[in-house]
Design a protein around this motif. Structure first.
Motif, mmCIF file in Angstrom:
data_model
loop_
_atom_site.group_PDB
_atom_site.id
_atom_site.type_symbol
_atom_site.label_atom_id
_atom_site.label_comp_id
_atom_site.label_asym_id
_atom_site.label_seq_id
_atom_site.Cartn_x
_atom_site.Cartn_y
_atom_site.Cartn_z
ATOM 1 N N ARG A 1 -71.281 -11.266 -54.678
ATOM 2 C CA ARG A 1 -71.646 -10.175 -55.595
ATOM 3 C C ARG A 1 -70.973 -10.364 -56.946
ATOM 4 O O ARG A 1 -71.583 -10.169 -58.001
ATOM 5 C CB ARG A 1 -71.237 -8.823 -55.019
ATOM 6 C CG ARG A 1 -72.127 -8.289 -53.920
ATOM 7 C CD ARG A 1 -71.909 -6.793 -53.712
ATOM 8 N NE ARG A 1 -70.547 -6.457 -53.384
ATOM 9 C CZ ARG A 1 -69.831 -5.521 -54.008
ATOM 10 N NH1 ARG A 1 -70.338 -4.860 -55.020
ATOM 11 N NH2 ARG A 1 -68.591 -5.255 -53.620
ATOM 12 N N SER A 2 -69.686 -10.743 -56.901
ATOM 13 C CA SER A 2 -68.945 -10.958 -58.151
ATOM 14 C C SER A 2 -69.551 -12.094 -58.959
ATOM 15 O O SER A 2 -69.676 -12.002 -60.186
ATOM 16 C CB SER A 2 -67.471 -11.258 -57.843
ATOM 17 O OG SER A 2 -66.864 -10.185 -57.146
ATOM 18 N N MET A 3 -69.934 -13.158 -58.273
ATOM 19 C CA MET A 3 -70.513 -14.303 -58.962
ATOM 20 C C MET A 3 -71.841 -13.938 -59.613
ATOM 21 O O MET A 3 -72.128 -14.357 -60.750
ATOM 22 C CB MET A 3 -70.700 -15.462 -57.990
ATOM 23 C CG MET A 3 -71.144 -16.759 -58.661
ATOM 24 S SD MET A 3 -69.919 -17.380 -59.847
ATOM 25 C CE MET A 3 -68.646 -17.955 -58.697
ATOM 26 N N ARG A 4 -72.653 -13.145 -58.923
ATOM 27 C CA ARG A 4 -73.934 -12.736 -59.508
ATOM 28 C C ARG A 4 -73.722 -11.874 -60.757
ATOM 29 O O ARG A 4 -74.419 -12.045 -61.761
ATOM 30 C CB ARG A 4 -74.767 -11.976 -58.473
ATOM 31 C CG ARG A 4 -75.339 -12.855 -57.368
ATOM 32 C CD ARG A 4 -76.409 -12.132 -56.580
ATOM 33 N NE ARG A 4 -75.872 -10.984 -55.849
ATOM 34 C CZ ARG A 4 -75.392 -11.056 -54.605
ATOM 35 N NH1 ARG A 4 -75.372 -12.212 -53.969
ATOM 36 N NH2 ARG A 4 -74.945 -9.971 -54.004
ATOM 37 N N LEU A 5 -72.757 -10.957 -60.689
ATOM 38 C CA LEU A 5 -72.471 -10.113 -61.850
ATOM 39 C C LEU A 5 -71.908 -10.943 -62.994
ATOM 40 O O LEU A 5 -72.253 -10.726 -64.169
ATOM 41 C CB LEU A 5 -71.496 -8.997 -61.462
ATOM 42 C CG LEU A 5 -71.190 -7.949 -62.537
ATOM 43 C CD1 LEU A 5 -72.458 -7.270 -63.043
ATOM 44 C CD2 LEU A 5 -70.201 -6.905 -61.997
ATOM 45 N N LEU A 6 -71.061 -11.911 -62.667
ATOM 46 C CA LEU A 6 -70.507 -12.790 -63.692
ATOM 47 C C LEU A 6 -71.611 -13.613 -64.347
ATOM 48 O O LEU A 6 -71.633 -13.779 -65.583
ATOM 49 C CB LEU A 6 -69.439 -13.700 -63.080
ATOM 50 C CG LEU A 6 -68.763 -14.688 -64.021
ATOM 51 C CD1 LEU A 6 -68.077 -13.970 -65.185
ATOM 52 C CD2 LEU A 6 -67.751 -15.543 -63.264
ATOM 53 N N ASP A 7 -72.524 -14.148 -63.552
ATOM 54 C CA ASP A 7 -73.647 -14.914 -64.098
ATOM 55 C C ASP A 7 -74.445 -14.062 -65.087
ATOM 56 O O ASP A 7 -74.833 -14.528 -66.170
ATOM 57 C CB ASP A 7 -74.570 -15.389 -62.979
ATOM 58 C CG ASP A 7 -73.971 -16.509 -62.148
ATOM 59 O OD1 ASP A 7 -73.013 -17.152 -62.623
ATOM 60 O OD2 ASP A 7 -74.466 -16.740 -61.021
ATOM 61 N N PHE B 1 -73.921 -3.629 -65.801
ATOM 62 C CA PHE B 1 -72.788 -4.545 -65.691
ATOM 63 C C PHE B 1 -71.683 -3.969 -64.801
ATOM 64 O O PHE B 1 -70.506 -4.295 -64.948
ATOM 65 C CB PHE B 1 -72.255 -4.905 -67.077
ATOM 66 C CG PHE B 1 -73.228 -5.763 -67.838
ATOM 67 C CD1 PHE B 1 -73.437 -7.083 -67.485
ATOM 68 C CD2 PHE B 1 -73.988 -5.229 -68.872
ATOM 69 C CE1 PHE B 1 -74.360 -7.874 -68.142
ATOM 70 C CE2 PHE B 1 -74.911 -6.012 -69.554
ATOM 71 C CZ PHE B 1 -75.102 -7.333 -69.184
ATOM 72 N N LYS B 2 -72.124 -3.111 -63.877
ATOM 73 C CA LYS B 2 -71.238 -2.600 -62.825
ATOM 74 C C LYS B 2 -71.981 -2.713 -61.501
ATOM 75 O O LYS B 2 -73.199 -2.564 -61.436
ATOM 76 C CB LYS B 2 -70.843 -1.147 -63.087
ATOM 77 C CG LYS B 2 -69.987 -0.929 -64.322
ATOM 78 C CD LYS B 2 -69.591 0.529 -64.452
ATOM 79 C CE LYS B 2 -68.645 0.740 -65.625
ATOM 80 N NZ LYS B 2 -69.269 0.461 -66.918
ATOM 81 N N ILE C 1 -65.058 -14.532 -69.916
ATOM 82 C CA ILE C 1 -65.766 -13.456 -69.241
ATOM 83 C C ILE C 1 -65.335 -13.471 -67.771
ATOM 84 O O ILE C 1 -65.299 -14.534 -67.138
ATOM 85 C CB ILE C 1 -67.297 -13.623 -69.336
ATOM 86 C CG1 ILE C 1 -67.714 -13.995 -70.767
ATOM 87 C CG2 ILE C 1 -68.000 -12.371 -68.846
ATOM 88 C CD1 ILE C 1 -67.400 -12.960 -71.800
ATOM 89 N N ALA C 2 -65.017 -12.293 -67.217
ATOM 90 C CA ALA C 2 -64.434 -12.254 -65.874
ATOM 91 C C ALA C 2 -64.966 -11.083 -65.050
ATOM 92 O O ALA C 2 -65.312 -10.026 -65.589
ATOM 93 C CB ALA C 2 -62.916 -12.150 -65.977
ATOM 94 N N VAL C 3 -65.017 -11.298 -63.733
ATOM 95 C CA VAL C 3 -65.338 -10.253 -62.758
ATOM 96 C C VAL C 3 -64.407 -10.452 -61.565
ATOM 97 O O VAL C 3 -64.253 -11.578 -61.082
ATOM 98 C CB VAL C 3 -66.803 -10.323 -62.290
ATOM 99 C CG1 VAL C 3 -67.057 -9.289 -61.185
ATOM 100 C CG2 VAL C 3 -67.767 -10.106 -63.446
ATOM 101 N N GLY C 4 -63.796 -9.376 -61.094
ATOM 102 C CA GLY C 4 -62.879 -9.493 -59.961
ATOM 103 C C GLY C 4 -63.264 -8.582 -58.811
ATOM 104 O O GLY C 4 -63.929 -7.562 -59.004
#
Length: 292
Positions: A42-48, A71-72, A156-159
């Motif tokens: 999920r994080s990778m998809r949002l980051l993409d 973007f959430k 750009i980051a998502v955790g």
């Protein structure tokens, strides 16, 4: 010094065995690892999505990262840093840091994780960093894994939060525990395993140690009242002799693994646990992770 004399340092604690849930089978990695992989995907998809938007509109994307629902994803959000360490955008609790340089900021354990991220981004265009951060959903500081990409002078980051320790983390802690016994001796190692600040208790991971001959607990990082008690009395609702089974495994093979049910100190729920165990001289040392 023989471990029999070490055990005499601890007073016998008389207590009823903990109530355990019914035993259930687990596979390597367990349900917890599957959940973590799903969160990472999920994080990778949002980051993409965030990186694609940034490449399309540049810094104008920051306002969207701060506010736009697209973007959430539940507890996931996007944040952005400049390569000098300035926080440029955040859709989560770190929004209060926007406009400030966070390069020297540390997490609850004293780790300068932003500096680590900046250093990694300087060498590679993508990476991941692990640290501890406040989870607003349950208002706890929890382990977090952040995936990031460097795009020009922006990061750009998502955790995502890690709800359970992984098998790899449990194995690493066991290796460190065994090394401590060999390097510092059993008495010092046992004291460290029992101490909150000994470096062997973190979230749902902890070390336990059992004297092989008496099967008494020498250490237990989550339930110190077990120290000194006779593990032979420990049963789950189906009658499984957890400690006796562990002692049998390491006595025959030197090391091994065992599935059983135990209370998770973080969730305070009865969950399936998979423990890695090792014989070190006359002592059994173990670390387990929760699979559900």
């Amino acid at each position: 010094m023989k471990l029999a004399s070490i055990a005499s340092l601890f007073a016998l604690v008389v207590m009823a065995p903990p109530m355990l849930a019914a035993e259930s089978a687990s596979v390597e990695g367990g349900v917890g690892a599957l959940v973590q992989r799903a969160d990472e995907n999920r994080s990778m998809r949002l980051l993409d999505k965030a990186v694609a938007r940034y490449r399309e509109v540049g810094d104008a994307a920051f306002d969207e990262f701060n506010r736009a629902a697209e973007f959430k994803d539940r507890e996931l959000y996007v944040y952005a840093l400049a390569t000098d360490g300035t926080m440029l955008a955040s859709g989560g609790s770190s929004v209060a840091l926007v406009g400030r340089n966070v390069a020297t900021m540390q997490d609850a354990a004293g780790k300068p994780f932003f500096r680590e991220m900046l250093a990694m981004a300087a060498a590679n265009e993508a990476g991941r960093v692990e640290y501890r951060w406040l989870n607003r959903i349950d208002n706890r500081e929890e382990p977090k894994v952040t995936l990031f990409r460097k795009v020009g002078e922006r990061i750009i980051a998502v955790g995502y939060y890690v709800p359970r320790a992984t098998p790899a983390q449990a194995k690493e802690l066991l290796e460190r525990a065994v090394a401590t016994v060999k390097d510092k001796g059993a008495p010092a190692a046992v004291a460290a395993f029992n101490a909150l600040d000994g470096g062997f208790v973190q979230d749902d991971l902890y070390v336990f140690a059992i004297e092989l001959k008496s099967q008494r607990f020498l250490a237990h990082g989550a339930m110190p009242k077990l120290v000194g008690s006779d593990g032979r009395a420990l049963r789950d609702p189906k009658g499984k002799a957890i400690v006796a089974d562990m002692v049998n495994i390491v006595s025959r093979k030197g090391d091994g693994e065992l599935d059983y049910a135990w209370r998770n100190p973080v969730t305070d729920k009865l969950e399936t646990k998979h423990s890695f165990i090792r014989r070190v001289d006359d002592m059994l040392v173990g670390v387990g992770y929760y699979t559900r």
